[in-house]
Design a protein around this motif. Structure first.
Motif, PDB file in Angstrom:
ATOM      1  N   VAL A 528       0.948  -1.078  -0.027  1.00  0.00           N
ATOM      2  CA  VAL A 528      -0.133   0.092   0.141  1.00  0.00           C
ATOM      3  C   VAL A 528       0.841   1.075  -0.052  1.00  0.00           C
ATOM      4  O   VAL A 528       1.522   1.446   0.873  1.00  0.00           O
ATOM      5  CB  VAL A 528      -0.855   0.043   1.318  1.00  0.00           C
ATOM      6  N   GLY A 529       1.027   1.978  -1.167  1.00  0.00           N
ATOM      7  CA  GLY A 529       1.756   2.907  -1.333  1.00  0.00           C
ATOM      8  C   GLY A 529       3.368   2.857  -1.080  1.00  0.00           C
ATOM      9  O   GLY A 529       3.980   3.584  -0.610  1.00  0.00           O
ATOM     10  N   GLY A 530       3.844   1.755  -1.431  1.00  0.00           N
ATOM     11  CA  GLY A 530       5.104   1.324  -1.285  1.00  0.00           C
ATOM     12  C   GLY A 530       5.468   0.840   0.123  1.00  0.00           C
ATOM     13  O   GLY A 530       6.730   0.235   0.420  1.00  0.00           O
ATOM     14  N   ARG A 531       4.532   0.537   1.061  1.00  0.00           N
ATOM     15  CA  ARG A 531       4.812  -0.206   2.159  1.00  0.00           C
ATOM     16  C   ARG A 531       4.154  -1.276   2.564  1.00  0.00           C
ATOM     17  O   ARG A 531       3.233  -1.556   1.559  1.00  0.00           O
ATOM     18  CB  ARG A 531       4.217   1.071   3.343  1.00  0.00           C
ATOM     19  N   ASP A 532       4.891  -2.335   2.973  1.00  0.00           N
ATOM     20  CA  ASP A 532       4.097  -3.827   3.162  1.00  0.00           C
ATOM     21  C   ASP A 532       3.282  -3.896   4.429  1.00  0.00           C
ATOM     22  O   ASP A 532       3.677  -3.618   5.389  1.00  0.00           O
ATOM     23  CB  ASP A 532       5.435  -4.644   3.158  1.00  0.00           C
ATOM     24  N   ILE A 533       2.119  -3.998   4.201  1.00  0.00           N
ATOM     25  CA  ILE A 533       1.228  -3.934   5.301  1.00  0.00           C
ATOM     26  C   ILE A 533       0.518  -5.327   5.332  1.00  0.00           C
ATOM     27  O   ILE A 533       0.229  -6.294   4.596  1.00  0.00           O
ATOM     28  CB  ILE A 533      -0.016  -2.982   4.939  1.00  0.00           C
ATOM     29  N   VAL A 534       0.576  -5.782   6.563  1.00  0.00           N
ATOM     30  CA  VAL A 534      -0.171  -7.081   7.033  1.00  0.00           C
ATOM     31  C   VAL A 534      -1.552  -7.144   7.838  1.00  0.00           C
ATOM     32  O   VAL A 534      -1.705  -6.072   8.553  1.00  0.00           O
ATOM     33  CB  VAL A 534       1.114  -8.032   7.552  1.00  0.00           C
ATOM     34  N   VAL A 535      -2.274  -7.868   7.548  1.00  0.00           N
ATOM     35  CA  VAL A 535      -3.346  -8.420   8.424  1.00  0.00           C
ATOM     36  C   VAL A 535      -3.092  -9.504   9.440  1.00  0.00           C
ATOM     37  O   VAL A 535      -2.702 -10.392   8.726  1.00  0.00           O
ATOM     38  CB  VAL A 535      -4.908  -8.614   7.716  1.00  0.00           C
ATOM     39  N   ILE A 536      -3.249  -9.456  10.684  1.00  0.00           N
ATOM     40  CA  ILE A 536      -2.792 -10.579  11.400  1.00  0.00           C
ATOM     41  C   ILE A 536      -4.367 -10.900  12.323  1.00  0.00           C
ATOM     42  O   ILE A 536      -5.118 -10.101  12.550  1.00  0.00           O
ATOM     43  CB  ILE A 536      -1.771 -10.337  12.475  1.00  0.00           C
ATOM     44  N   GLY A 537      -4.377 -12.085  12.414  1.00  0.00           N
ATOM     45  CA  GLY A 537      -5.535 -12.657  13.155  1.00  0.00           C
ATOM     46  C   GLY A 537      -5.054 -13.547  14.208  1.00  0.00           C
ATOM     47  O   GLY A 537      -3.932 -14.376  14.097  1.00  0.00           O
ATOM     48  N   GLY A 538      -5.896 -13.633  15.348  1.00  0.00           N
ATOM     49  CA  GLY A 538      -5.584 -14.308  16.458  1.00  0.00           C
ATOM     50  C   GLY A 538      -5.909 -15.938  16.339  1.00  0.00           C
ATOM     51  O   GLY A 538      -5.311 -16.534  17.279  1.00  0.00           O
ATOM     52  N   MET A 539      -6.914 -16.376  15.578  1.00  0.00           N
ATOM     53  CA  MET A 539      -6.913 -17.842  15.623  1.00  0.00           C
ATOM     54  C   MET A 539      -7.877 -18.019  14.048  1.00  0.00           C
ATOM     55  O   MET A 539      -8.534 -17.094  13.711  1.00  0.00           O
ATOM     56  CB  MET A 539      -7.783 -18.257  16.636  1.00  0.00           C
ATOM     57  N   PRO A 540      -7.665 -19.287  13.548  1.00  0.00           N
ATOM     58  CA  PRO A 540      -8.336 -19.398  12.394  1.00  0.00           C
ATOM     59  C   PRO A 540      -9.811 -19.577  12.375  1.00  0.00           C
ATOM     60  O   PRO A 540     -10.102 -19.900  13.633  1.00  0.00           O
ATOM     61  CB  PRO A 540      -7.819 -20.907  11.812  1.00  0.00           C
ATOM     62  N   ARG A 541     -10.470 -19.115  11.381  1.00  0.00           N
ATOM     63  CA  ARG A 541     -12.134 -19.175  11.771  1.00  0.00           C
ATOM     64  C   ARG A 541     -12.567 -20.255  10.733  1.00  0.00           C
ATOM     65  O   ARG A 541     -11.988 -20.498   9.665  1.00  0.00           O
ATOM     66  CB  ARG A 541     -12.636 -17.846  11.170  1.00  0.00           C
TER      67      ARG A 541
END
Length: 541
Positions: A528-541
Motif C-alpha cells: 500500500v503506497g510502497g509499504r508492506d502492510i499485513v493483516v494478522i488474526g488471532g485464530m483461524p475461523r
C-alpha cells in the motif's frame, strides 16, 4: 449570429461542436472511472460519508466510525451526489463514488466551451475544451472521489454567468453566478468562496469601485445564505463548539494561514505551470500575441479572474496539487483563444520556440517510456508504463507529436497545431486511463487487506489499527475499526482472538521480537503506497 462585433456562429454549429468536444472528453476522462481502489484518506472520507447517508439515512449529519463530527469538516453537496448516484444499486461502490467527479469534469469542459464561444467564437470554445481535457492535473483528478472537481466546475459556470451578466446586466445571469458560487461553497466550504473574491477583483480592476455595485452583493448574500443553510445549521444546533473550534479555526483558517512561511507558499505557485504541460509551452507566445493584438475586455476579465484564484490558492498555507484545479479552466480559455485567433506570423519566433520545447518534451517522454526511470515515488509507479504494448503505443504517439508539431507551427492558422497536440496527448491519456488503474490496484492493494480482515472477523468483531488506520481501509473493512497504541496491542496479542489487526510488516516483526504472541499469524500481506502492510488474526475461523 454576431454579438459585440464577434462572429459567434450559428446555434446548430455550436451544438455540434459542443457534442464533439464532450465526446472527446468522455473518451479521454471516463476509462479509469471505478477501476481503481479508493486509496487515499481524503477520497475515502467522501465515500464513507455517502455510505452513511445511503445505509443509515444520515443525510444532514453523516458519521464516520460512529462519530458525527467526522462529517462536520465537509459540506454535504458532493457526498449527496455520491449517495444519489449509489441509490439505484443500493450501496456505494468504487464506480458510483467516482461518477460525480467524472460528470463534474465534463461539465467543466462544457463550461470553458461556453465561455470561449460567448467571448470569441465556437473555435475558441472548442479549443478551450480540448485543452482542459488534456491538462494533466484535470485528467488525474477527474476520476477521483474528491469534491475539488465539482467545486471547479461550479466556479467555471460561475465565471460564465458573470461574463453574461457583464454583457446583458440581467438579474437571471447574476442569480446564476451566485447559485454556482453557492454550489462551490457547498462542495468544499469557504474555499469555494474564492470565486467570489475572483469576481470582485476582476470587476474592480475592469470597471473601478462603482462597478462592484453591479454584482448586487445583497442578493449574493441571500443566495449564499440559502446554500450555507443545510451545512451550517445542523452542526450549529448539535455541535456548535466543535464547528467553530475544529472546522472554522482548526480546519479552514489553518488551511489558509497554515504552518508554513511565505517561501514555502511561493515555491509551490509555479507548479500550476508544470501540471499545465504541454500547453504551458505556448503561453509565452500567447502573452506576446495579446500585447500585439490590443486590448480585449473579455480576455482581461478572464486573466484577472484566473490570477486572483492563483494567488488565493497558491499562497495558502497548505499545498495539494488538487487545490490548483480551479486555475486550469482559466488557462485553458486563454490558451484556446490564442490558438483560435492568433496569426502565426505575429508570433513566429515565440511559436517556433514553443514547438521546439514540445519536441524536447516529447523526446523526454519517448526516452522515459523506452528506458523507465527507477526509484519513482508517490504516484510515479502508477503512471509509468510497464508493458511492451503500452510503451510501444505511447512511443509512437510521442513520435507523431515530434514529427507533426513543427510543420503545424508554420501553417496559416494555429487550430491544426492545437488539435494535433490535443489528439496526441489525449490518446496518451486514454492509454493511461486503461492501464494506470491496474497498476494502482497493485500499488495500493487495500482491497485484499480489507477482504482478509472482514473474512477473518465475525460481524460483531473488531479490526484494530496499530498505531492508526487511514480511512481508505474503512471502505473495504466492513467491521468496527478501532485504533490502538502499544499497550493495548500487547494485551490483545497475549491471548487468542477472533479479531484482526492491520499494521506494517516492520511493526509486526518488531512486535514478534518483544511480545508474547498467542497464536496470532499473518492472514494477508500487500503493498500500500510502497509499504508492506499485513493483516494478522488471532485464530483461524
Amino acid at each position: 449570429m454576431t454579438v459585440g462585433g464577434r462572429n459567434e456562429g450559428s446555434p446548430g454549429s455550436g451544438r455540434l461542436a459542443l457534442i464533439v468536444v464532450l465526446a472527446f472528453a468522455v473518451v479521454v476522462l471516463a476509462p479509469p472511472v471505478g477501476r481503481a481502489p479508493v486509496w487515499e484518506p481524503n477520497n475515502a472520507r467522501w465515500v464513507l460519508l455517502a455510505r452513511d447517508m445511503v445505509e443509515h439515512g444520515h443525510w444532514l449529519m453523516p458519521e464516520i466510525r460512529g462519530v458525527p463530527n467526522e462529517g462536520i469538516y465537509k459540506p454535504q453537496l458532493y457526498s449527496w451526489a455520491i449517495a444519489l448516484a449509489s441509490l439505484p444499486v443500493g450501496h456505494v461502490t468504487e464506480f458510483t463514488a467516482a461518477l460525480p467527479s467524472l460528470f463534474s469534469a465534463i461539465a467543466g469542459v462544457a463550461g470553458v466551451f461556453a465561455i470561449g464561444w460567448h467571448l470569441w467564437s465556437i473555435r475558441a470554445g472548442m479549443l478551450a475544451g480540448l485543452i482542459l481535457t488534456t491538462t494533466l492535473n484535470y485528467f488525474v483528478f477527474a476520476h477521483q472521489s474528491l469534491a475539488d472537481v465539482m467545486m471547479t466546475a461550479s466556479m467555471v459556470w460561475a465565471l460564465y454567468f458573470l461574463l453574461r451578466a457583464r454583457r446583458d446586466a440581467s438579474l437571471g445571469s447574476l442569480l446564476g453566478f451566485y447559485t454556482c458560487v453557492g454550489a462551490a461553497m457547498l462542495c468544499k466550504g469557504p474555499p469555494g468562496l474564492a470565486a467570489l473574491g475572483a469576481a470582485a477583483v476582476a470587476t474592480w480592476l475592469e470597471g473601478g469601485l462603482p462597478a462592484l455595485r453591479t454584482l448586487r452583493p445583497v442578493m449574493g448574500v441571500f443566495v449564499l445564505a440559502v446554500f450555507a443553510f443545510p451545512w451550517l445549521v445542523p452542526y450549529l444546533l448539535e455541535a456548535r463548539s466543535a464547528f467553530f473550534n475544529e472546522v472554522l479555526v482548526g480546519e479552514y483558517a489553518q488551511w489558509f494561514l497554515g504552518p508554513h512561511g511565505l517561501a514555502y507558499r511561493i515555491a509551490h505557485v509555479p507548479t500550476v505551470l508544470l501540471y499545465f504541460l504541454p500547453w504551458t509551452l505556448f503561453l509565452p507566445a500567447a502573452v506576446v500575441w495579446w500585447r500585439r493584438d490590443g486590448p480585449d475586455d473579455g480576455r482581461r476579465y478572464v486573466v484577472w479572474w484566473t490570477l486572483t484564484l492563483w494567488a488565493l490558492i497558491g499562497l495558502s498555507g497548505i499545498y495539494r496539487p488538487r487545490y490548483f484545479l480551479p486555475i486550469y479552466p482559466g488557462l485553458a480559455i486563454l490558451t484556446g483563444e490564442f490558438f483560435a485567433r492568433a496569426a502565426p506570423a505575429v508570433v513566429r519566433r515565440e511559436l517556433r520556440l514553443g514547438g521546439i520545447a514540445f519536441v524536447i518534451l516529447a523526446m523526454v517522454t519517448l526516452v522515459a517510456v523506452i528506458f523507465p526511470p527507477s526509484g519513482l515515488s508517490s504516484e510515479g509507479p502508477v503512471y509509468m508504463p510497464d508493458t511492451f504494448p503500452e510503451r510501444g503505443l505511447i512511443a509512437v504517439l510521442a513520435a507523431i507529436g515530434m514529427i507533426g508539431v513543427l510543420p503545424a507551427c508554420r501553417r496559416e492558422t494555429l487550430i491544426g497545431l492545437a488539435s494535433l497536440i490535443a489528439v496526441v496527448v489525449g490518446a496518451i491519456l486514454l492509454i493511461e486511463g486503461f492501464t494506470s488503474p491496474i497498476r494502482r490496484a497493485r500499488y495500493y492493494d487495500v482491497r485484499a487487506l480489507g477482504a482478509a480482515a472482514t473474512a477473518h472477523t465475525p460481524p460483531g468483531g473488531t479490526v484494530f489499527g496499530y498505531p492508526d488506520l487511514s480511512l481508505e481501509y474503512d471502505v473495504y473493512v466492513r467491521r468496527r475499526i478501532v485504533e490502538i497504541g502499544s499497550a493495548e496491542l500487547g494485551q490483545l496479542l497475549s491471548k487468542p482472538s477472533t479479531d484482526a489487526v492491520i499494521l506494517t510488516r516492520q511493526r509486526w516483526t518488531a512486535v514478534q521480537a518483544g511480545t508474547v504472541v498467542a497464536g496470532w499469524h499473518v492472514l494477508e500481506s500487500r503493498t500500500v503506497g510502497g509499504r508492506d502492510i499485513v493483516v494478522i488474526g488471532g485464530m483461524p475461523r
